[in-house]
Motif scaffolding. Structure first.
Motif, PDB file in Angstrom:
ATOM      1  N   ILE A  63     143.808  13.363 -22.506  1.00 10.84           N
ATOM      2  CA  ILE A  63     143.985  12.015 -21.962  1.00 10.84           C
ATOM      3  C   ILE A  63     145.308  11.996 -21.199  1.00 10.84           C
ATOM      4  O   ILE A  63     146.378  12.182 -21.778  1.00 10.84           O
ATOM      5  CB  ILE A  63     143.989  10.959 -23.080  1.00 10.84           C
ATOM      6  CG1 ILE A  63     142.742  11.114 -23.955  1.00 10.84           C
ATOM      7  CG2 ILE A  63     144.055   9.555 -22.493  1.00 10.84           C
ATOM      8  CD1 ILE A  63     142.722  10.184 -25.158  1.00 10.84           C
ATOM      9  N   ALA A  64     145.230  11.799 -19.896  1.00  7.72           N
ATOM     10  CA  ALA A  64     146.404  11.935 -19.015  1.00  7.72           C
ATOM     11  C   ALA A  64     147.397  10.795 -19.199  1.00  7.72           C
ATOM     12  O   ALA A  64     147.027   9.635 -19.363  1.00  7.72           O
ATOM     13  CB  ALA A  64     145.955  12.009 -17.565  1.00  7.72           C
ATOM     14  N   CYS A  65     148.680  11.157 -19.165  1.00  7.32           N
ATOM     15  CA  CYS A  65     149.793  10.192 -19.144  1.00  7.32           C
ATOM     16  C   CYS A  65     150.992  10.925 -18.543  1.00  7.32           C
ATOM     17  O   CYS A  65     151.604  11.767 -19.203  1.00  7.32           O
ATOM     18  CB  CYS A  65     150.108   9.687 -20.548  1.00  7.32           C
ATOM     19  SG  CYS A  65     151.487   8.508 -20.626  1.00  7.32           S
ATOM     20  N   LYS A  66     151.301  10.638 -17.273  1.00  9.00           N
ATOM     21  CA  LYS A  66     152.320  11.407 -16.560  1.00  9.00           C
ATOM     22  C   LYS A  66     153.279  10.490 -15.814  1.00  9.00           C
ATOM     23  O   LYS A  66     152.899   9.414 -15.348  1.00  9.00           O
ATOM     24  CB  LYS A  66     151.661  12.368 -15.553  1.00  9.00           C
ATOM     25  CG  LYS A  66     150.713  13.379 -16.179  1.00  9.00           C
ATOM     26  CD  LYS A  66     150.094  14.272 -15.114  1.00  9.00           C
ATOM     27  CE  LYS A  66     149.148  15.283 -15.731  1.00  9.00           C
ATOM     28  NZ  LYS A  66     148.547  16.166 -14.698  1.00  9.00           N
ATOM     29  N   ILE A  67     154.529  10.952 -15.692  1.00  7.70           N
ATOM     30  CA  ILE A  67     155.502  10.281 -14.833  1.00  7.70           C
ATOM     31  C   ILE A  67     155.281  10.781 -13.408  1.00  7.70           C
ATOM     32  O   ILE A  67     155.249  11.998 -13.180  1.00  7.70           O
ATOM     33  CB  ILE A  67     156.941  10.591 -15.277  1.00  7.70           C
ATOM     34  CG1 ILE A  67     157.171  10.104 -16.713  1.00  7.70           C
ATOM     35  CG2 ILE A  67     157.948   9.936 -14.335  1.00  7.70           C
ATOM     36  CD1 ILE A  67     158.532  10.473 -17.260  1.00  7.70           C
ATOM     37  N   PRO A  68     155.100   9.901 -12.433  1.00  7.64           N
ATOM     38  CA  PRO A  68     154.868  10.350 -11.054  1.00  7.64           C
ATOM     39  C   PRO A  68     155.996  11.227 -10.541  1.00  7.64           C
ATOM     40  O   PRO A  68     157.173  10.983 -10.821  1.00  7.64           O
ATOM     41  CB  PRO A  68     154.781   9.033 -10.264  1.00  7.64           C
ATOM     42  CG  PRO A  68     154.461   7.989 -11.284  1.00  7.64           C
ATOM     43  CD  PRO A  68     155.104   8.431 -12.563  1.00  7.64           C
ATOM     44  N   GLY A  69     155.647  12.271  -9.823  1.00  3.92           N
ATOM     45  CA  GLY A  69     156.646  13.119  -9.187  1.00  3.92           C
ATOM     46  C   GLY A  69     157.090  14.312  -9.991  1.00  3.92           C
ATOM     47  O   GLY A  69     157.882  15.111  -9.514  1.00  3.92           O
ATOM     48  N   SER A  70     156.589  14.464 -11.206  1.00  2.83           N
ATOM     49  CA  SER A  70     156.939  15.609 -12.064  1.00  2.83           C
ATOM     50  C   SER A  70     158.444  15.847 -12.133  1.00  2.83           C
ATOM     51  O   SER A  70     158.953  16.899 -11.743  1.00  2.83           O
ATOM     52  CB  SER A  70     156.236  16.878 -11.556  1.00  2.83           C
ATOM     53  OG  SER A  70     154.838  16.706 -11.573  1.00  2.83           O
ATOM     54  N   PRO A  71     159.204  14.876 -12.652  1.00  2.94           N
ATOM     55  CA  PRO A  71     160.667  15.061 -12.738  1.00  2.94           C
ATOM     56  C   PRO A  71     161.036  16.060 -13.830  1.00  2.94           C
ATOM     57  O   PRO A  71     160.250  16.343 -14.724  1.00  2.94           O
ATOM     58  CB  PRO A  71     161.152  13.650 -13.100  1.00  2.94           C
ATOM     59  CG  PRO A  71     160.005  13.068 -13.880  1.00  2.94           C
ATOM     60  CD  PRO A  71     158.756  13.612 -13.251  1.00  2.94           C
TER      61      PRO A  71
END
Length: 295
Positions: A63-71
């Motif tokens: 189940i995806a949960c990511k901060i945009p931009g891969s910091p």
């Protein structure tokens, strides 16, 4: 002695370099305040895969949960808690949590990759999903001092196993034939079964709306369902060589699943053979009758 009348003196700042500089500084400060407010209002954000994510029964799911931009994050300042809410129950329970030196899976096998977390990926991995795990999942991510969360619905489905066959005619009812379409182990319960046919004379699909019965669904111990649909045929010469089709529509299927069975031409050959045998039996009698007729 005449009194001197003092007149108010107005000082004009228009065109003054000092005034222009002050106004520019004020506008810049105001812009910074507004920009800071916008940034604080937006703050930390997470992206989910969508409002609903589908998984097949007993499959693994992420189940995806990511901060945009891969910091790149300092994992010492990062915390993640996943919550799950069963679709049949309104109570929310923890599934997984990590912060500092603490890591705990409340559901066996639930895991968030710590190396992924360093790059802003807080996705939750669940192995061998069960029907009871369908529902709402909430990702709460903290990157000190900011916090963000996202939600998604996990939908669990199961494909039907389909069996299509012709039931042998009974002794009492040898004039009828029954084609059986059986479905096993599907979920959710809602399913649609349609019947159709192709004849030797017409290759166009013809939907059959009469002579078919779909029985009530039966629930299995694991929560999946079975159902049987029966098509009753009145045999005729046109039935032989006809292809009958069971069409299944279900939430787990991207397209309707179609299963065919073709009635053999054995019945038609038997009819032709019986007619030929009857004709051969009549020939001797006709010959004798012809010989007995006076010439």
């Amino acid at each position: 002695m005449e009194e001197e009348t003092s007149m108010p003196v107005q000082l004009s700042t228009m065109g003054s370099p000092w005034a222009s500089g002050w106004q520019a500084d004020f506008m810049a400060s105001l812009l910074l305040v507004l920009l800071r407010h916008v940034l604080m209002a937006g703050g930390l954000q997470v992206e989910m895969a969508g409002t609903t994510q589908m998984v097949f029964l007993h499959d693994n799911v992420t189940i995806a949960c990511k901060i945009p931009g891969s910091p790149r994050l300092d994992i010492k300042t990062v915390g993640i808690i996943w919550f799950g809410k069963n679709e049949l129950d309104d109570s929310e329970v923890k599934v997984f949590e990590f912060y500092g030196n603490h890591l705990e899976s409340f559901r066996p096998g639930a895991m968030v990759s710590l190396s992924g977390l360093e790059s802003g990926d807080a996705s939750l991995h669940l192995p061998k999903v069960q029907l009871g795990e369908a529902g709402e999942y909430r990702c709460m991510l903290v990157v000190t001092p900011e916090k963000a969360e996202g939600k998604t619905i996990l939908e669990v489905v199961a494909n039907p196993t389909i069996r299509l066959f012709v039931k042998p005619a009974s002794v009492r009812n040898d004039e009828e034939k029954h084609i059986i379409c059986e479905l096993y182990g599907f979920y959710p319960e809602a399913v649609s079964i349609k019947w159709g046919k192709y004849t030797l004379k017409d290759s166009q699909f013809q939907e059959i709306t009469e002579g078919n019965i779909t029985h009530p669904t039966v629930k299995n111990d694991d929560g999946t369902f079975n159902v049987t649909s029966c098509l009753t045929l009145k045999p005729s010469l046109e039935d032989h060589g006809t292809t009958y089709q069971c069409v299944v529509l279900h939430r787990s299927l991207l397209v309707p699943r179609r299963h065919n069975v073709t009635l053999s031409e054995k019945g038609a050959k038997d009819v032709h053979f019986a007619f030929l045998a009857f004709s051969l039996l009549l020939l001797p009698a006709a010959y004798v009758l012809w010989r007995c007729i006076p010439g």
